[in-house]
Motif scaffolding. Structure first.
Motif, PDB file in Angstrom:
ATOM      1  N   VAL A 164     -26.322  -8.321-139.233  1.00 37.62           N
ATOM      2  CA  VAL A 164     -26.586  -9.556-138.510  1.00 37.62           C
ATOM      3  C   VAL A 164     -26.525 -10.706-139.510  1.00 37.62           C
ATOM      4  CG1 VAL A 164     -28.298 -10.870-137.202  1.00 37.62           C
ATOM      5  CG2 VAL A 164     -28.019  -8.423-136.785  1.00 37.62           C
ATOM      6  N   ALA A 165     -25.824 -11.773-139.149  1.00 38.54           N
ATOM      7  CA  ALA A 165     -25.782 -12.993-139.957  1.00 38.54           C
ATOM      8  C   ALA A 165     -26.701 -14.030-139.309  1.00 38.54           C
ATOM      9  CB  ALA A 165     -24.360 -13.538-140.053  1.00 38.54           C
ATOM     10  N   ILE A 166     -27.542 -14.660-140.116  1.00 42.25           N
ATOM     11  CA  ILE A 166     -28.474 -15.663-139.600  1.00 42.25           C
ATOM     12  C   ILE A 166     -28.250 -16.957-140.378  1.00 42.25           C
ATOM     13  CG2 ILE A 166     -30.897 -16.242-139.184  1.00 42.25           C
ATOM     14  CD1 ILE A 166     -31.534 -13.287-139.235  1.00 42.25           C
ATOM     15  N   GLY A 167     -28.166 -18.078-139.656  1.00 45.83           N
ATOM     16  CA  GLY A 167     -27.932 -19.333-140.348  1.00 45.83           C
ATOM     17  C   GLY A 167     -27.965 -20.540-139.433  1.00 45.83           C
ATOM     18  N   THR A 168     -27.329 -21.611-139.913  1.00 42.24           N
ATOM     19  CA  THR A 168     -27.362 -22.913-139.245  1.00 42.24           C
ATOM     20  C   THR A 168     -25.939 -23.353-138.920  1.00 42.24           C
ATOM     21  OG1 THR A 168     -29.279 -23.431-140.629  1.00 42.24           O
ATOM     22  CG2 THR A 168     -28.314 -25.257-139.408  1.00 42.24           C
ATOM     23  N   ILE A 208     -31.561  -5.327-132.706  1.00 44.90           N
ATOM     24  CA  ILE A 208     -31.099  -6.645-133.135  1.00 44.90           C
ATOM     25  C   ILE A 208     -32.238  -7.657-133.081  1.00 44.90           C
ATOM     26  CG2 ILE A 208     -29.465  -8.504-132.731  1.00 44.90           C
ATOM     27  CD1 ILE A 208     -28.196  -5.900-133.712  1.00 44.90           C
ATOM     28  N   SER A 209     -32.971  -7.698-131.965  1.00 47.03           N
ATOM     29  CA  SER A 209     -34.061  -8.664-131.861  1.00 47.03           C
ATOM     30  C   SER A 209     -35.153  -8.373-132.885  1.00 47.03           C
ATOM     31  CB  SER A 209     -34.649  -8.665-130.447  1.00 47.03           C
ATOM     32  OG  SER A 209     -35.239  -7.423-130.133  1.00 47.03           O
ATOM     33  N   ASN A 210     -35.374  -7.091-133.185  1.00 47.35           N
ATOM     34  CA  ASN A 210     -36.356  -6.741-134.204  1.00 47.35           C
ATOM     35  C   ASN A 210     -35.931  -7.236-135.585  1.00 47.35           C
ATOM     36  OD1 ASN A 210     -38.048  -5.529-132.402  1.00 47.35           O
ATOM     37  ND2 ASN A 210     -37.373  -3.445-132.837  1.00 47.35           N
ATOM     38  N   VAL A 211     -34.643  -7.071-135.887  1.00 51.15           N
ATOM     39  CA  VAL A 211     -34.119  -7.545-137.172  1.00 51.15           C
ATOM     40  C   VAL A 211     -34.264  -9.056-137.288  1.00 51.15           C
ATOM     41  CG1 VAL A 211     -31.999  -7.881-138.503  1.00 51.15           C
ATOM     42  CG2 VAL A 211     -32.530  -5.634-137.556  1.00 51.15           C
ATOM     43  N   ALA A 230     -28.266 -16.307-134.740  1.00 51.93           N
ATOM     44  CA  ALA A 230     -27.916 -14.966-135.190  1.00 51.93           C
ATOM     45  C   ALA A 230     -26.611 -14.507-134.548  1.00 51.93           C
ATOM     46  CB  ALA A 230     -29.036 -13.980-134.846  1.00 51.93           C
ATOM     47  N   THR A 231     -25.779 -13.847-135.347  1.00 49.68           N
ATOM     48  CA  THR A 231     -24.559 -13.228-134.844  1.00 49.68           C
ATOM     49  C   THR A 231     -24.499 -11.797-135.351  1.00 49.68           C
ATOM     50  OG1 THR A 231     -23.304 -14.118-136.731  1.00 49.68           O
ATOM     51  CG2 THR A 231     -23.238 -15.359-134.669  1.00 49.68           C
ATOM     52  N   ARG A 232     -23.861 -10.941-134.574  1.00 48.56           N
ATOM     53  CA  ARG A 232     -23.851  -9.513-134.875  1.00 48.56           C
ATOM     54  C   ARG A 232     -22.446  -9.048-135.215  1.00 48.56           C
ATOM     55  NH1 ARG A 232     -25.180  -4.914-130.317  1.00 48.56           N
ATOM     56  NH2 ARG A 232     -24.933  -3.046-131.619  1.00 48.56           N
ATOM     57  N   GLY A 233     -22.363  -8.089-136.138  1.00 47.93           N
ATOM     58  CA  GLY A 233     -21.068  -7.518-136.480  1.00 47.93           C
ATOM     59  C   GLY A 233     -21.244  -6.266-137.312  1.00 47.93           C
ATOM     60  N   ILE A 234     -20.212  -5.953-138.071  1.00 51.85           N
ATOM     61  CA  ILE A 234     -20.260  -4.796-138.966  1.00 51.85           C
ATOM     62  C   ILE A 234     -19.771  -5.212-140.353  1.00 51.85           C
ATOM     63  CG2 ILE A 234     -19.869  -3.145-137.095  1.00 51.85           C
ATOM     64  CD1 ILE A 234     -16.950  -2.912-138.177  1.00 51.85           C
ATOM     65  N   GLN A 288     -16.970  -8.070-146.775  1.00 52.99           N
ATOM     66  CA  GLN A 288     -16.271  -8.654-145.633  1.00 52.99           C
ATOM     67  C   GLN A 288     -17.001  -8.251-144.358  1.00 52.99           C
ATOM     68  OE1 GLN A 288     -12.136  -7.529-145.257  1.00 52.99           O
ATOM     69  NE2 GLN A 288     -12.040  -8.234-143.130  1.00 52.99           N
ATOM     70  N   THR A 289     -17.154  -9.192-143.434  1.00 53.70           N
ATOM     71  CA  THR A 289     -17.826  -8.895-142.170  1.00 53.70           C
ATOM     72  C   THR A 289     -17.124  -9.604-141.021  1.00 53.70           C
ATOM     73  OG1 THR A 289     -19.924  -9.029-140.954  1.00 53.70           O
ATOM     74  CG2 THR A 289     -19.442 -10.826-142.465  1.00 53.70           C
ATOM     75  N   ASP A 290     -17.257  -9.014-139.821  1.00 48.63           N
ATOM     76  CA  ASP A 290     -16.723  -9.688-138.636  1.00 48.63           C
ATOM     77  C   ASP A 290     -17.817 -10.405-137.861  1.00 48.63           C
ATOM     78  OD1 ASP A 290     -18.057  -7.545-137.499  1.00 48.63           O
ATOM     79  OD2 ASP A 290     -16.417  -6.967-136.158  1.00 48.63           O
ATOM     80  N   ALA A 291     -19.050 -10.413-138.393  1.00 49.04           N
ATOM     81  CA  ALA A 291     -20.101 -11.235-137.779  1.00 49.04           C
ATOM     82  C   ALA A 291     -19.694 -12.691-137.896  1.00 49.04           C
ATOM     83  CB  ALA A 291     -21.436 -10.997-138.475  1.00 49.04           C
ATOM     84  N   ALA A 292     -19.822 -13.449-136.819  1.00 48.72           N
ATOM     85  CA  ALA A 292     -19.372 -14.839-136.816  1.00 48.72           C
ATOM     86  C   ALA A 292     -20.132 -15.666-137.861  1.00 48.72           C
ATOM     87  CB  ALA A 292     -19.566 -15.445-135.435  1.00 48.72           C
TER      88      ALA A 292
END
Length: 377
Positions: free
Chosen positions: A189-193, A79-82, A203-207, A223-227
């Motif tokens: 992983v979703a990345i944003g503001t 995750i941190s690498n991504v 960053a938030t993690r999901g599938i 569709q994802t469950d990443a926040a």
């Protein structure tokens, strides 16, 4: 003396056991986590071996290093690498809401913000249309906190995608993935503001929770469950290789609803970027047909009936030139089955105004074909 991490050693032992209990011919294929490889495998005295160098390139999330007589195998924090890989390509977008917007509030500062993804090193950024459509004085903030004025280059509200540009070179563009390799259950992983501009590049993690979701919209979504929260719009949804597989667009919110976010698939993003760069807009093929979706299609139920029904035909539209009538059912376009308005819109991404296609229609239980030339609205 060789030092090998015990947990990862199991992988090596499994591979060795797999190879030594089977007789392989030349060109043997090795599968690791379902991915096929054929290089790096050698036969010595009738047994098959894989080199450490080859193994290192095959195993995601594993680091294999060699030094003198030492071989070290270590797990990596994927995750941190991504996040480290993708964050330099993710930007915060901030600006003031136009007074003409229905959301404008004289009692507030009317500052709005979102997220974007750098896709060209010379300052081209993709984001959601709803992030920038009512934004004036657009400012882009890079991951290093440097800010640049941006200008809107192209926008399409139906796709909810927009292209903006800053005058800055040497940027790190994101790597786009392959939608055909995305599957339900893949880690993302979703990345944003989210919520506050001070929280940019969170960053938030999901599938991947689902594929090809339309939810009564014009196009399909992941569709994802990443926040995904307010402000995440326009940011990337990335796989464990650090490849962008979607642009986060919207969420279901309400009492009893949890972790239901939706992202624009990367193939749609690539389509939009291609159109923006070629034409400065989305050039859609147009016939003037309005369809009525079946109740099964609207509710996502199994659809036993083929086709989608023509509800109306727009006046003075290209469709009026052809043998198409209200209540006809459109079965397929160039052999591709159409069972909903979303199917039709997705298929239209393959065509431009002026292109020709064969429509299979059904009328009074009789099927027939017509050839149409698309116009442009």
């Amino acid at each position: 003396m060789k030092r090998i991490n015990i947990a990862k050693c199991v992988v090596l032992l499994l591979i060795f056991a797999f190879c030594t209990t089977n007789t392989f011919a030349a060109g043997t294929t090795l599968r690791i986590n379902g991915q096929e490889f054929s290089s790096g495998i050698k036969t010595i005295e009738g047994k098959q071996y894989i080199s450490v160098d080859a193994l290192s390139s095959y195993l995601e999330g594993v680091s294999i290093t060699q030094e003198n007589n030492s071989i070290d195998i270590n797990s990596l924090n994927r995750i941190s690498n991504v996040v480290s890989k993708v964050s330099p390509s993710v930007v915060g977008i901030i600006g003031k809401l136009k007074e003409s917007s229905y959301e404008y509030d004289e009692t507030s500062d009317n500052i709005i913000f979102g997220t974007g993804v750098i896709y060209r090193s010379n300052g081209y950024i993709i984001t959601n249309a709803h992030v920038v459509k009512d934004m004036e004085s657009i400012v882009v903030v890079l991951s290093n906190s440097k800010a640049y004025k941006a200008r809107l280059k192209a926008i399409d509200e139906d796709l909810d995608l927009a292209e903006i540009k800053i005058d800055k070179g040497g940027l790190q563009p994101a790597t786009f993935g392959d939608i055909s390799k995305v599957a339900v259950g893949d880690e993302v992983v979703a990345i944003g503001t989210p919520l506050s501009f001070g929280l940019r590049n969170s960053a938030t993690r999901g599938i991947i929770s689902g594929m090809n979701r339309s939810e009564n919209r014009q196009y399909r979504f992941l569709q994802t469950d990443a926040a995904i929260n307010s402000g995440n719009s326009g940011g990337p949804l990335v796989n464990m290789k650090g490849e962008v597989v979607g642009i986060n667009s919207w969420v279901y919110a309400g009492i009893g609803v949890q972790s239901m976010g939706f992202s624009i698939p990367i193939d749609t993003v690539k389509y939009a970027i291609d159109q923006f760069e070629r034409f400065g807009k989305i050039r859609r093929p147009y016939l003037g047909l309005v369809f009525s979706d079946s109740i099964t299609s609207l509710y996502g139920l199994p659809n036993t009936a083929e086709g989608v029904t023509v509800k109306s035909i727009e006046k003075n539209s290209p469709a009026q030139k052809y043998n198409i009538k209200v209540d006809d059912r459109l079965i397929s376009i160039n052999g591709v089955k159409i069972n909903s308005t979303t199917d039709y819109n997705e298929e239209m991404k393959k065509y431009l105004p002026g292109d020709i296609a064969e429509f299979k229609l059904q009328r009074d239980n009789r099927e027939f074909n017509i050839t149409v030339t698309f116009g442009e609205k």
